[in-house]
Enzyme design. Structure first.
Site, PDB file in Angstrom:
ATOM      1  N   TYR A 135       0.926  -1.094   0.248  1.00  0.00           N
ATOM      2  CA  TYR A 135      -0.061   0.053   0.126  1.00  0.00           C
ATOM      3  C   TYR A 135       0.838   1.115   0.058  1.00  0.00           C
ATOM      4  CZ  TYR A 135      -3.919   2.634   1.966  1.00  0.00           C
ATOM      5  OH  TYR A 135      -5.115   3.621   1.990  1.00  0.00           O
ATOM      6  N   ARG A 188      -5.690  10.317 -11.051  1.00  0.00           N
ATOM      7  CA  ARG A 188      -5.153  10.784  -9.861  1.00  0.00           C
ATOM      8  C   ARG A 188      -4.638  10.065  -8.829  1.00  0.00           C
ATOM      9  NH1 ARG A 188      -5.079  10.424  -5.204  1.00  0.00           N
ATOM     10  NH2 ARG A 188      -6.915  11.514  -4.396  1.00  0.00           N
ATOM     11  N   LYS A 206      -5.674  -1.823  -2.263  1.00  0.00           N
ATOM     12  CA  LYS A 206      -6.686  -1.711  -1.457  1.00  0.00           C
ATOM     13  C   LYS A 206      -7.489  -2.897  -0.957  1.00  0.00           C
ATOM     14  CE  LYS A 206      -6.725   2.996  -1.327  1.00  0.00           C
ATOM     15  NZ  LYS A 206      -7.009   3.860  -0.242  1.00  0.00           N
ATOM     16  N   GLU A 278     -12.061   5.303  -6.164  1.00  0.00           N
ATOM     17  CA  GLU A 278     -10.471   5.380  -5.859  1.00  0.00           C
ATOM     18  C   GLU A 278      -9.656   6.378  -6.852  1.00  0.00           C
ATOM     19  OE1 GLU A 278      -9.893   3.925  -2.555  1.00  0.00           O
ATOM     20  OE2 GLU A 278      -8.313   5.228  -2.581  1.00  0.00           O
ATOM     21  N   ASP A 279      -9.076   7.114  -6.180  1.00  0.00           N
ATOM     22  CA  ASP A 279      -8.200   8.063  -7.157  1.00  0.00           C
ATOM     23  C   ASP A 279      -8.783   8.447  -8.457  1.00  0.00           C
ATOM     24  OD1 ASP A 279      -6.591   7.921  -5.222  1.00  0.00           O
ATOM     25  OD2 ASP A 279      -4.816   6.654  -6.034  1.00  0.00           O
ATOM     26  N   ASP A 301     -13.601   6.876  -1.427  1.00  0.00           N
ATOM     27  CA  ASP A 301     -12.492   6.625  -0.248  1.00  0.00           C
ATOM     28  C   ASP A 301     -11.609   7.947  -0.018  1.00  0.00           C
ATOM     29  OD1 ASP A 301     -11.281   5.082   1.860  1.00  0.00           O
ATOM     30  OD2 ASP A 301      -9.418   4.960   0.229  1.00  0.00           O
ATOM     31  N   ASP A 302     -11.301   8.555  -1.123  1.00  0.00           N
ATOM     32  CA  ASP A 302     -10.493   9.880  -1.086  1.00  0.00           C
ATOM     33  C   ASP A 302     -11.219  11.018  -0.554  1.00  0.00           C
ATOM     34  OD1 ASP A 302      -8.364   8.675  -2.683  1.00  0.00           O
ATOM     35  OD2 ASP A 302      -9.879   8.765  -4.280  1.00  0.00           O
ATOM     36  N   ASN A 441       0.177  11.910   0.201  1.00  0.00           N
ATOM     37  CA  ASN A 441       0.832  10.596  -0.131  1.00  0.00           C
ATOM     38  C   ASN A 441       1.532  10.536  -1.635  1.00  0.00           C
ATOM     39  OD1 ASN A 441       0.096   9.071   2.126  1.00  0.00           O
ATOM     40  ND2 ASN A 441      -2.000   8.552   1.227  1.00  0.00           N
TER      41      ASN A 441
HETATM   42  P1  NAI Z   1      -6.897  16.796  -5.654  1.00  0.00           P
HETATM   43  O1  NAI Z   1      -5.917  16.730  -6.989  1.00  0.00           O
HETATM   44  O2  NAI Z   1      -8.245  16.595  -5.814  1.00  0.00           O
HETATM   45  O3  NAI Z   1      -6.449  18.128  -5.127  1.00  0.00           O
HETATM   46  C1  NAI Z   1      -5.336  18.759  -4.998  1.00  0.00           C
HETATM   47  C2  NAI Z   1      -5.250  20.010  -4.240  1.00  0.00           C
HETATM   48  O4  NAI Z   1      -4.154  20.755  -3.968  1.00  0.00           O
HETATM   49  C3  NAI Z   1      -5.792  20.995  -5.166  1.00  0.00           C
HETATM   50  O5  NAI Z   1      -6.909  21.761  -4.560  1.00  0.00           O
HETATM   51  C4  NAI Z   1      -4.777  21.959  -5.631  1.00  0.00           C
HETATM   52  O6  NAI Z   1      -5.181  23.230  -6.138  1.00  0.00           O
HETATM   53  C5  NAI Z   1      -4.028  21.979  -4.511  1.00  0.00           C
HETATM   54  N1  NAI Z   1      -2.522  22.171  -4.523  1.00  0.00           N
HETATM   55  C6  NAI Z   1      -1.799  21.390  -5.360  1.00  0.00           C
HETATM   56  N2  NAI Z   1      -0.486  21.946  -5.120  1.00  0.00           N
HETATM   57  C7  NAI Z   1      -0.580  22.995  -4.422  1.00  0.00           C
HETATM   58  C8  NAI Z   1       0.331  24.041  -3.859  1.00  0.00           C
HETATM   59  N3  NAI Z   1       1.747  24.043  -4.371  1.00  0.00           N
HETATM   60  N4  NAI Z   1      -0.017  24.795  -2.978  1.00  0.00           N
HETATM   61  C9  NAI Z   1      -1.212  24.951  -2.438  1.00  0.00           C
HETATM   62  N5  NAI Z   1      -2.322  23.801  -2.952  1.00  0.00           N
HETATM   63  C10 NAI Z   1      -1.749  22.965  -3.938  1.00  0.00           C
HETATM   64  O7  NAI Z   1      -6.119  15.682  -4.882  1.00  0.00           O
HETATM   65  P2  NAI Z   1      -6.698  14.926  -3.510  1.00  0.00           P
HETATM   66  O8  NAI Z   1      -7.589  13.730  -3.974  1.00  0.00           O
HETATM   67  O9  NAI Z   1      -7.299  15.953  -2.649  1.00  0.00           O
HETATM   68  O10 NAI Z   1      -5.594  14.454  -2.900  1.00  0.00           O
HETATM   69  C11 NAI Z   1      -4.209  15.421  -2.358  1.00  0.00           C
HETATM   70  C12 NAI Z   1      -3.204  14.801  -1.817  1.00  0.00           C
HETATM   71  O11 NAI Z   1      -3.949  14.218  -0.562  1.00  0.00           O
HETATM   72  C13 NAI Z   1      -2.643  13.431  -2.408  1.00  0.00           C
HETATM   73  O12 NAI Z   1      -1.154  13.531  -2.192  1.00  0.00           O
HETATM   74  C14 NAI Z   1      -3.391  12.259  -1.811  1.00  0.00           C
HETATM   75  O13 NAI Z   1      -2.482  11.194  -2.003  1.00  0.00           O
HETATM   76  C15 NAI Z   1      -3.382  12.611  -0.334  1.00  0.00           C
HETATM   77  N6  NAI Z   1      -4.719  11.836   0.039  1.00  0.00           N
HETATM   78  C16 NAI Z   1      -4.242  11.284   1.293  1.00  0.00           C
HETATM   79  C17 NAI Z   1      -5.181  10.345   1.965  1.00  0.00           C
HETATM   80  C18 NAI Z   1      -4.727   9.830   3.175  1.00  0.00           C
HETATM   81  O14 NAI Z   1      -5.516   9.085   3.698  1.00  0.00           O
HETATM   82  N7  NAI Z   1      -3.849  10.212   3.986  1.00  0.00           N
HETATM   83  C19 NAI Z   1      -6.302  10.110   1.440  1.00  0.00           C
HETATM   84  C20 NAI Z   1      -6.777  10.989   0.103  1.00  0.00           C
HETATM   85  C21 NAI Z   1      -5.854  11.731  -0.609  1.00  0.00           C
END
Ligand code: NAI
Length: 607
Positions: A135, A188, A206, A278-279, A301-302, A441
């Site tokens: 994972y 994504r 997953k 997912e993603d 899940d996200d 992540n």
């Molecule tokens: P997404 O693509 O929907 O959103 C990303 C957001 O970050 C957008 O609003 C974008 O404008 C913003 N962003 C990008 N670069 C930026 C910067 N330099 N400064 C400020 N804002 C910036 O992606 P999502 O699904 O929201 O995921 C984002 C991150 O969260 C990924 O790395 C993902 O792996 C992680 N994540 C972690 C989870 C966990 O369980 N810990 C679960 C879901 C997502």
């Protein structure tokens, strides 16, 4: 094989001819296997040799002499015997000999292909070591190298060329009793962007956790990748790329394919089949959730899993910071699927504390790649507008932290290092115990490391990261910071939903799951620096979530498994996977009266 057949077919015609592909599948060994197992998994229908070829039946040297003789495989294995425990020790040894995490991942996938029971037993016993391999974070690297490490098909690939035939493709899946599907379109993947068909590693990973952490039967699980192309230039030009070599389809064609997929899953496996998204890219993730959440058994899940894990952390933090959720001020870096999902669930939790929706939204600030979410911005989506403030625009995050004075800082931006020293010091200056979630992540995308968070807040922060960090040293003490990963939530929710036959998944199920996790955080966990139970306890945590979800489902009349079980613990256990080998002997098999030959063989083998 199935993959190469489909790829061959896709190459020869844009809408490949199904009868021809069926014929090709029939002629392949995979096709023969399909025929056998689509009738249901009845060991008596297998020939002895299948016990050496089928990962689900294979036990290697753990086949007893009686089994070897009864199955007619005596002589096809070396004479020695090993118990499952001895095999596990060997696996641990082999695993530890690989220094590269990607090689460890490949080792684990090969083990799964060879001996499914041993794979899941190893994974479930060594969750802390193995989860970061199958994972996040290693699965991210595995996805990036998918073209290089792909050996055998695992999961179902449905392409845009399959429109009109999605049900037929689903029928090629050899398991007749699927109860849970994890689906991605690879746009994504983690914080790594568009990985196209290489994103298949995510549903596979997953679903491994569905079994290892919640005991959901592996043959009830189906990983799906919906291949509508990729906009990843590097992949499009990479000879090793295994997906459709075209740019992403979008608009009506894409939408119709996902609609068809949802219908086909229900038609093939029933209305209660759980479909976990997912993603997917942000714009699609929300749309599909809104579109399908009341007519299918589905969740994202996200959006929802991540939200529940953060809410769980907030509930657990009350052991130290004695504040209601509505007494906090939240500032998000990132306003995508994860952030919006978290914010929406926090608002729901604040409402349940008696705060109005408007007042709750006022407590939530967001900052994305274009700056602070303010009302004057014209580029915001419907979901984001809710959190836009009447405020001067700003593109300086550190400055916003100083002005807003959040008590909780959350990063879901995939912007590594964005929680700078200045940002973390502001959090320290404004709060006795600042709460910091750096959720992005894989590890390389995290907003700050655990060590940085401790160093720049004088060790006063409560820190949570999405991917695991090594223990932190601060002031001569060691802290084991928690992993705020949705693996704490989705396996347990899935188990509860599947066994209770829940038709739809309301947000309250995620609030229930969050409370369930928080209730399992001990004072010792908190003292050690964690807001979650450690990975080694996720299994117990998942079973408890499942029980709480089942209670909720029956109480709110959304369960469909009747009659309602009186003993729900026994009910859950009876549905869970056994991590021990099953006997390969017929149920009523007893030693024949004249067992001299076998006894003699035993002596020979032992000698
Ligand atoms: P997404 O693509 O929907 O959103 C990303 C957001 O970050 C957008 O609003 C974008 O404008 C913003 N962003 C990008 N670069 C930026 C910067 N330099 N400064 C400020 N804002 C910036 O992606 P999502 O699904 O929201 O995921 C984002 C991150 O969260 C990924 O790395 C993902 O792996 C992680 N994540 C972690 C989870 C966990 O369980 N810990 C679960 C879901 C997502």
């Amino acid at each position: 094989m199935i993959m190469s057949v489909i790829t061959t077919c896709s190459k020869t015609a844009s809408r490949w001819s199904l009868p021809r592909c069926r014929q090709m599948l029939k002629n392949s060994s995979y096709g023969v296997h399909n025929e056998a197992s689509s009738r249901g998994f009845t060991p008596s229908q297998y020939r002895g040799i299948d016990y050496l070829r089928e990962a689900r039946l294979y036990k290697g040297t753990a086949f007893s002499l009686a089994e070897r003789q009864t199955l007619g495989i005596h002589g096809l294995l070396p004479a020695g015997f090993r118990t499952m425990e001895e095999q596990l020790d060997l696996c641990r040894l082999s695993f530890s000999r690989y220094s590269e995490d990607l090689n460890k991942y490949v080792y684990m996938m090969e083990l799964q292909d060879r001996n499914e029971k041993l794979f899941f037993r190893l994974l479930t016993e060594e969750v802390e070591t193995m989860m970061p391999i199958v994972y996040t974070p290693t699965v991210g690297v595995a996805c990036q190298k998918f073209g290089l490490i792909f050996h055998r098909p695992r999961g179902l690939f449905i392409t845009i060329n399959d429109r009109g035939h999605v049900y037929d493709v689903l029928r090629n899946w050899p398991e007749p009793e699927v109860r849970a599907v994890v689906v991605t379109d690879g746009e994504r993947i983690l914080g790594l962007g568009d990985l196209g068909a290489c994103g298949m590693g995510i549903p596979v990973g997953k679903l491994s956790l569905y079994t290892a952490l919640a005991g959901i039967q592996p043959h009830h699980c189906l990983p799906v990748h919906i291949d509508v192309g990729t906009n990843n230039e590097e992949f499009l030009n990479d000879p090793l790329y295994l997906g459709l070599r075209r740019r992403r389809a979008h608009g009506n064609v894409y939408e119709a394919l996902i609609d068809e997929f949802m219908d086909a899953v229900v038609r093939r496996y029933g209305q209660n089949t759980l479909i976990q998204f997912e993603d997917f890219a942000n714009r699609n993730a929300f749309r599909f959730l809104q579109k399908y959440r009341n007519s299918y058994c589905t969740f994202n899940d996200d959006i929802q899993g991540t939200a529940a894990v953060v809410l769980a952390g907030m509930y657990a933090s009350r052991k130290i910071v004695d504040r209601k959720i509505s007494d906090h001020t939240f500032l998000f870096l990132g306003a995508g699927s994860a952030s919006i999902g978290i914010a929406n669930l926090l608002v729901k939790a604040m409402e349940s504390e008696g705060t109005s929706a408007d007042a709750a939204c006022d407590k939530v600030w967001m900052f994305d790649i274009h700056g602070l979410l303010v009302e004057s911005r014209k580029d915001l989506g419907e979901q984001q507008e809710v959190y836009a403030k009447q405020h001067e625009p700003s593109s300086n995050f550190a400055e916003v932290v100083k002005q807003v004075k959040p008590t909780v800082l959350l990063g879901a931006s995939a912007a590594p290092g964005a929680f700078t020293r200045e940002v973390l010091e502001s959090m320290r200056n404004n709060n006795e115990r600042p709460i910091i979630f750096a959720l992005s992540n894989p590890t390389s995308k995290c907003e700050c490391t655990a060590q940085e968070a401790y160093d720049y807040t004088e060790g006063r922060c409560l820190f949570v990261s999405g991917s695991p960090f090594p223990p932190v040293q601060f002031n001569g003490k060691t802290f084991h910071t928690g992993q705020g990963n949705n693996a704490h939530i989705f396996p347990g929710v899935a188990l509860g939903v599947i066994v209770s036959g829940t038709h739809h998944i309301p947000d309250d199920i995620f609030v229930t799951a969050a409370k369930s996790v928080a209730n399992q955080v001990s004072d010792e966990d908190i003292t050690n620096g964690a807001l979650y139970p450690p990975a080694s306890r996720i299994k117990d945590c998942s079973s408890q979530i499942a029980l709480d979800v089942i209670e909720y489902a029956y109480r709110n009349a959304i369960a469909s498994t009747y009659p309602e079980p009186e003993d729900k613990v026994a009910f859950v256990q009876s549905n869970q996977y056994s991590f021990c080998y099953d006997s390969a002997l017929p149920v009523k098999w007893t030693w024949p009266k004249d067992s001299c030959r076998i006894a003699q063989d035993t002596n020979i083998l032992k000698g």
